[in-house]
Design a protein around this motif. Structure first.
Motif, PDB file in Angstrom:
ATOM      1  N   ASP A  48       0.945  -1.241  -0.132  1.00 33.73           N
ATOM      2  CA  ASP A  48      -0.095  -0.252   0.053  1.00 33.73           C
ATOM      3  C   ASP A  48       0.890   0.979   0.088  1.00 33.73           C
ATOM      4  O   ASP A  48       0.621   2.223  -0.738  1.00 33.73           O
ATOM      5  N   SER A  51       2.538   1.459  -3.386  1.00 29.27           N
ATOM      6  CA  SER A  51       1.252   1.913  -4.644  1.00 29.27           C
ATOM      7  C   SER A  51       0.998   3.503  -4.202  1.00 29.27           C
ATOM      8  O   SER A  51       0.855   4.204  -5.434  1.00 29.27           O
ATOM      9  N   SER A  52       0.997   3.887  -3.079  1.00 34.54           N
ATOM     10  CA  SER A  52       0.551   5.496  -2.940  1.00 34.54           C
ATOM     11  C   SER A  52       1.776   6.258  -3.156  1.00 34.54           C
ATOM     12  O   SER A  52       1.627   7.297  -4.034  1.00 34.54           O
TER      13      SER A  52
END
Ligand code: ADP
Length: 160
Positions: A48, A51-52
């Motif tokens: 996560d 990805s961000s």
């Protein structure tokens, strides 16, 4: 509509990755940056977080999407209905590993092509692991990674 996939660990995304994504995005209608959830390889950042950071770094490219995947890349390619894998090449030392990977993917999925984009000289020494190592010893890496990555590195390793 021709779609390509740029897979990797992106742990974290560097300016070298951004350069390859920009070049690929200008050649294809759509580019999916595919972040590998690699269970064997211990990642510094969660999928996560990776990805961000990638999403933020690539926000200026409207035809780029960031997605996470696990399992075989060729299965992900079929799921995405894409036949073009993008990989970046820095130096000759990348070639042997990339060649092996491309051959293996060809064996698994002959309809899929691996395409290589050669990096610009100023990024040829840049890798996620070198950035993390230099940062961990207090070295300046501001010019090597997108601003959001620099911020997250400082949050994760607050002593610098
Ligand atoms: P992997 O763990 O699959 O090697 P990486 O995130 O390290 O994933 O790299 C993804 C792809 O981006 C690879 O093809 C790699 O060669 C390429 N790459 C990494 N750093 C650079 C760079 N500085 N310039 C060009 N390509 C790069």
């Amino acid at each position: 509509m021709v779609k390509a996939v740029y897979p990797g660990s992106f742990d974290p995304i560097t300016n070298g990755h951004v350069y390859i994504a920009e070049r690929a995005a200008s050649l294809f209608d759509e580019l999916v940056v595919a972040i590998l959830v690699n269970l064997q390889k211990k990642a510094t950042f969660t999928v996560d977080e990776r990805s961000s950071m990638a999403r933020e770094a690539l926000i200026h490219l409207p035809n780029v999407k960031v997605k996470a995947f696990d399992g075989l890349l060729v299965d992900f390619m079929r799921q995405e209905r894409s036949r073009a894998i993008i990989r970046g090449l820095r130096a000759l030392s990348d070639f042997e590993y990339e060649f092996q990977l491309a051959q293996m993917n060809r064996e698994l999925a002959p309809e899929i092509e691996t395409l290589f984009i050669v990096t610009e000289a100023r990024y040829s020494y840049l890798s996620s692991s070198v950035v993390k190592e230099v940062f961990s010893f207090g070295g300046a890496i501001q010019d090597m990674v997108p601003p959001g990555v620099y911020r997250r590195l400082r949050e994760k390793f607050p002593r610098f």
